[in-house]
Write an enzyme that holds these catalytic residues in place. Structure first.
Site, PDB file in Angstrom:
ATOM      1  CG  HIS A 267      -2.261   1.063   1.085  1.00 59.96           C
ATOM      2  ND1 HIS A 267      -1.923   2.239   1.239  1.00 59.96           N
ATOM      3  CD2 HIS A 267      -3.269   0.715   0.453  1.00 59.96           C
ATOM      4  CE1 HIS A 267      -3.206   2.825   0.933  1.00 59.96           C
ATOM      5  NE2 HIS A 267      -4.010   1.843   0.340  1.00 59.96           N
ATOM      6  CG  ASP A 318      -8.297  -4.259  -3.720  1.00 59.23           C
ATOM      7  OD1 ASP A 318      -9.514  -4.265  -3.307  1.00 59.23           O
ATOM      8  OD2 ASP A 318      -7.666  -3.639  -4.271  1.00 59.23           O
TER       9      ASP A 318
HETATM   10  N1  ACO Z   1       4.318  -7.652  -4.592  1.00 56.87           N
HETATM   11  C1  ACO Z   1       5.672  -7.480  -4.805  1.00 56.87           C
HETATM   12  N2  ACO Z   1       6.395  -6.291  -4.283  1.00 56.87           N
HETATM   13  C2  ACO Z   1       5.675  -5.412  -4.138  1.00 56.87           C
HETATM   14  C3  ACO Z   1       4.326  -5.327  -3.961  1.00 56.87           C
HETATM   15  C4  ACO Z   1       3.623  -6.505  -4.263  1.00 56.87           C
HETATM   16  N3  ACO Z   1       2.402  -6.288  -4.020  1.00 56.87           N
HETATM   17  N4  ACO Z   1       3.863  -4.120  -3.720  1.00 56.87           N
HETATM   18  C5  ACO Z   1       5.116  -3.415  -3.533  1.00 56.87           C
HETATM   19  N5  ACO Z   1       6.247  -3.987  -3.919  1.00 56.87           N
HETATM   20  C6  ACO Z   1       7.667  -3.850  -3.614  1.00 56.87           C
HETATM   21  C7  ACO Z   1       8.047  -3.300  -5.173  1.00 56.87           C
HETATM   22  O1  ACO Z   1       8.378  -4.202  -6.082  1.00 56.87           O
HETATM   23  C8  ACO Z   1       9.092  -2.289  -4.732  1.00 56.87           C
HETATM   24  O2  ACO Z   1      10.330  -3.016  -4.578  1.00 56.87           O
HETATM   25  P1  ACO Z   1      11.599  -2.307  -4.571  1.00 56.87           P
HETATM   26  O3  ACO Z   1      11.907  -1.147  -3.969  1.00 56.87           O
HETATM   27  O4  ACO Z   1      12.606  -3.472  -4.551  1.00 56.87           O
HETATM   28  O5  ACO Z   1      11.568  -2.078  -6.265  1.00 56.87           O
HETATM   29  C9  ACO Z   1       8.698  -1.485  -3.336  1.00 56.87           C
HETATM   30  O6  ACO Z   1       7.767  -2.841  -2.753  1.00 56.87           O
HETATM   31  C10 ACO Z   1       7.939  -0.348  -3.272  1.00 56.87           C
HETATM   32  O7  ACO Z   1       6.625  -0.806  -4.408  1.00 56.87           O
HETATM   33  P2  ACO Z   1       6.118   0.235  -4.948  1.00 56.87           P
HETATM   34  O8  ACO Z   1       5.256  -0.038  -6.367  1.00 56.87           O
HETATM   35  O9  ACO Z   1       6.926   1.354  -5.630  1.00 56.87           O
HETATM   36  O10 ACO Z   1       5.214   1.095  -4.292  1.00 56.87           O
HETATM   37  P3  ACO Z   1       3.957   2.054  -4.424  1.00 56.87           P
HETATM   38  O11 ACO Z   1       3.650   2.822  -3.250  1.00 56.87           O
HETATM   39  O12 ACO Z   1       4.320   2.886  -5.906  1.00 56.87           O
HETATM   40  O13 ACO Z   1       2.773   1.225  -4.837  1.00 56.87           O
HETATM   41  C11 ACO Z   1       0.992  -0.332  -4.820  1.00 56.87           C
HETATM   42  C12 ACO Z   1       1.785   0.839  -4.013  1.00 56.87           C
HETATM   43  C13 ACO Z   1       0.797   0.169  -6.073  1.00 56.87           C
HETATM   44  C14 ACO Z   1      -0.200  -0.446  -3.888  1.00 56.87           C
HETATM   45  C15 ACO Z   1       1.774  -1.625  -4.648  1.00 56.87           C
HETATM   46  O14 ACO Z   1       2.214  -2.194  -3.480  1.00 56.87           O
HETATM   47  C16 ACO Z   1       1.430  -2.614  -5.680  1.00 56.87           C
HETATM   48  O15 ACO Z   1       1.400  -2.694  -6.848  1.00 56.87           O
HETATM   49  N6  ACO Z   1       0.386  -3.732  -5.093  1.00 56.87           N
HETATM   50  C17 ACO Z   1      -0.125  -4.807  -5.789  1.00 56.87           C
HETATM   51  C18 ACO Z   1      -1.528  -4.141  -6.276  1.00 56.87           C
HETATM   52  C19 ACO Z   1      -2.661  -4.080  -5.452  1.00 56.87           C
HETATM   53  O16 ACO Z   1      -2.550  -4.622  -4.452  1.00 56.87           O
HETATM   54  N7  ACO Z   1      -3.177  -2.836  -5.351  1.00 56.87           N
HETATM   55  C20 ACO Z   1      -4.219  -2.621  -4.376  1.00 56.87           C
HETATM   56  C21 ACO Z   1      -3.707  -1.272  -3.553  1.00 56.87           C
HETATM   57  S1  ACO Z   1      -5.004  -0.789  -2.199  1.00 56.87           S
HETATM   58  C22 ACO Z   1      -6.475  -0.324  -3.203  1.00 56.87           C
HETATM   59  O17 ACO Z   1      -6.416   0.371  -4.250  1.00 56.87           O
HETATM   60  C23 ACO Z   1      -7.613  -0.491  -2.453  1.00 56.87           C
END
Ligand code: ACO
Length: 381
Positions: A267, A318
Site C-alpha cells: 500500500h 483487496d
Molecule cells: N508484490 C511484490 N512487491 C511489491 C508489492 C507487491 N504487491 N508491492 C510493493 N512491492 C515492492 C516493489 O516491487 C518495490 O520494491 P523495490 O523497491 O525493490 O523495487 C517496493 O515494494 C515499493 O513498491 P512500489 O510499487 O514502488 O510502491 P507504491 O507505493 O508505488 O505502490 C501499490 C503501492 C501500487 C499498492 C503496490 O504495493 C502494488 O502494486 N500492489 C499490488 C497491487 C494492489 O494490491 N493494489 C491495491 C492497492 S489498495 C487499493 O487500491 C484498494
C-alpha cells in the site's frame, strides 16, 4: 522511493505530496487506522449498515433514526435504471468489462439527471446528484451482469438495503442475515480512503467545473486498474492459479524471486498493515467456515506469512475481499464494480468538498525534452 537528487521538489507518483485538505476521512499511518468523519471504520463496519456510512460521508454526520429511514427511502426511490440505459447495456459487447459498462451507464445517467443543467458548484444540486449516483450503483452492477448472462434485470426490493439488494438483484435470491452483514461491512470498508488515485482523479475532474457524473466516470476508469481497485479481481485469479499449482509457499517464493507484483499486497500509505484487510480477512475466514471451504483462507495465510517475513509486505483490503466474494458466489468480474458501489459515496463526498471550495488542480512538471531548436519546413525534412 526517493526523489532524484537533481529535482529535490519532485516526488515520483506524488508520494508524500500534500495535494489538498479534507474533512472526510483520516488515515493514521502509525496505528494503521482509518476514520470516516472521525469515526473508526471498524465501528461502522461492526455496528452500522452501509447507508449510515453513505449518509455520514455525504452529509457529514451520522443520521438519526428518522434521517436514516428518509435516506433509505430516497435511495430506494432513486435506484431504478432508466430503460435507455438498460437498452444500451444490451448493446454492449459480451467481452466488455463491467467497469467499462458502468462508465457508459453513468455517462448516460448524467444527461438524464433532473439537475443536468444545474450550476456545477451548487451544493444542493450536487448532494441530490450524489444520492442518485449512489442509489443506482448496486442496481446497475447487477443489471449489467444479468443482461450479460442473458437474464432479465431484477428490480430492487424496497424493503431491503443496498447490501442485500446488491446480492438479490445479482443472484435472484434474497441473502440471509449473515451475507447481508458481510456485504454491509465490505461496502463500508471500501467506501472511502482519502486522496487515493480514483478519488483524486474525481477531484481533478470536477475542479475544472465539470460535473459529478463526469467525475464518477473518471473515478471508475481510475479504479479499474490492477494497481488500485482492479487488484481484487486479479488477486482472485492469482489465488486460483496457486490453488491449481497446489503449493502456495513455493508459488509465493518463486513470485518474489522473479520480482513479480503480488496482487492484493502492499500500500502507498500504510507501513505495517491495512486494518480493513484484517477485518475482511476475519470475515472471509468466517464465510469459509460457514460454507465448509477453508482452503482459500489457508492459502492466504501462507502467502501473508511469507510476504511479511521476506518483504515486510502485508495484504491490503483487496486480498481478503477477493476470496470472501468468491466464497459468497460472486462472479469475479463483479468484484471491482462492487468496489464502485461502495466508493461512489467517498467519490461524491470528495467532489462536493472540492466544489464547495474550488480551485483548479493543475500541477507542474519538469521538462527533459530537446532544447529549443529551429523549425524545419516539411520539404526540407
Ligand atoms: N508484490 C511484490 N512487491 C511489491 C508489492 C507487491 N504487491 N508491492 C510493493 N512491492 C515492492 C516493489 O516491487 C518495490 O520494491 P523495490 O523497491 O525493490 O523495487 C517496493 O515494494 C515499493 O513498491 P512500489 O510499487 O514502488 O510502491 P507504491 O507505493 O508505488 O505502490 C501499490 C503501492 C501500487 C499498492 C503496490 O504495493 C502494488 O502494486 N500492489 C499490488 C497491487 C494492489 O494490491 N493494489 C491495491 C492497492 S489498495 C487499493 O487500491 C484498494
Amino acid at each position: 522511493m526517493s526523489a532524484p537528487t537533481a529535482y529535490p521538489d519532485y516526488s515520483p507518483g506524488l508520494q508524500g505530496i500534500i495535494a489538498g485538505i479534507t474533512t472526510i476521512s483520516e488515515i493514521d499511518v502509525p496505528t494503521s487506522s482509518l476514520t470516516y468523519r472521525g469515526i473508526n471504520v471498524h465501528e461502522l463496519a461492526e455496528h452500522a449498515v452501509f447507508e449510515e456510512t453513505a449518509y455520514l460521508l455525504l452529509m457529514g454526520k451520522l443520521p438519526n433514526k428518522t434521517e436514516l429511514a428518509e435516506f433509505k427511502a430516497r435511495i430506494s426511490n432513486e435506484s431504478a435504471i432508466p430503460q435507455p440505459v438498460i437498452d444500451a447495456l444490451k448493446l454492449c459487447p459480451k467481452n466488455m468489462h463491467p467497469m467499462d459498462k458502468l462508465k457508459m451507464a453513468y455517462s448516460m445517467l448524467g444527461a438524464m439527471d433532473s439537475d443536468y443543467e444545474a450550476d456545477p458548484i451548487s451544493h444542493e444540486a450536487n448532494v441530490r446528484k450524489a444520492i442518485r449516483i449512489v442509489a443506482k450503483a448496486a442496481n446497475l452492477v447487477a443489471a449489467a451482469h444479468r443482461i450479460n448472462e442473458g437474464l432479465d434485470p431484477i428490480s430492487p426490493d424496497p424493503e431491503l438495503g443496498i447490501a442485500a439488494n446488491l446480492m438479490y438483484t445479482m443472484k435472484g435470491e434474497k441473502p440471509d442475515e449473515f451475507v447481508t452483514k458481510v456485504m454491509d461491512a465490505s461496502l463500508t470498508l471500501y467506501a472511502e480512503h482519502g486522496f487515493n488515485a480514483s478519488t483524486f482523479a474525481c477531484r481533478v475532474c470536477v475542479a475544472t467545473l465539470s460535473d459529478l457524473y463526469s467525475g464518477v466516470v473518471t473515478g471508475i476508469g481510475t479504479l479499474k486498474g490492477p494497481l488500485h481497485g482492479g487488484a481484487n479481481e486479479e488477486a482472485m485469479y492469482m489465488l486460483m492459479e496457486i490453488d491449481k499449482m497446489g503449493d502456495a509457499a513455493k508459488w509465493t517464493h518463486d513470485a518474489l524471486a522473479s520480482k513479480k507484483k503480488i496482487m492484493g499486497f502492499g500500500h502507498r500509505e500504510y507501513r505495517v498493515g491495512d486494518s480493513r484487510a484484517a477485518y475482511m480477512s476475519k470475515l472471509g475466514k468466517e464465510i469459509g467456515q460457514r460454507v465448509g471451504d477453508t482452503h482459500w483462507g489457508d492459502i492466504a495465510e501462507t502467502m501473508e506469512r511469507i510476504m511479511w517475513d521476506e518483504k515486510k509486505l502485508f495484504p491490503n483490503v483487496d486480498f481478503p475481499s477477493a476470496y470472501a466474494y468468491y466464497l459468497l458466489g460472486i462472479p469475479i468480474p463483479l468484484y471491482t464494480p462492487i468496489f464502485v458501489v461502495a466508493r461512489t459515496t467517498g467519490w461524491c463526498a470528495h467532489m462536493i468538498e472540492q466544489l464547495d471550495n474550488n480551485r483548479l488542480i493543475r500541477p507542474t512538471c519538469i521538462y527533459e525534452g530537446p532544447k529549443v531548436t529551429e523549425f524545419v519546413a516539411l520539404e526540407n525534412r
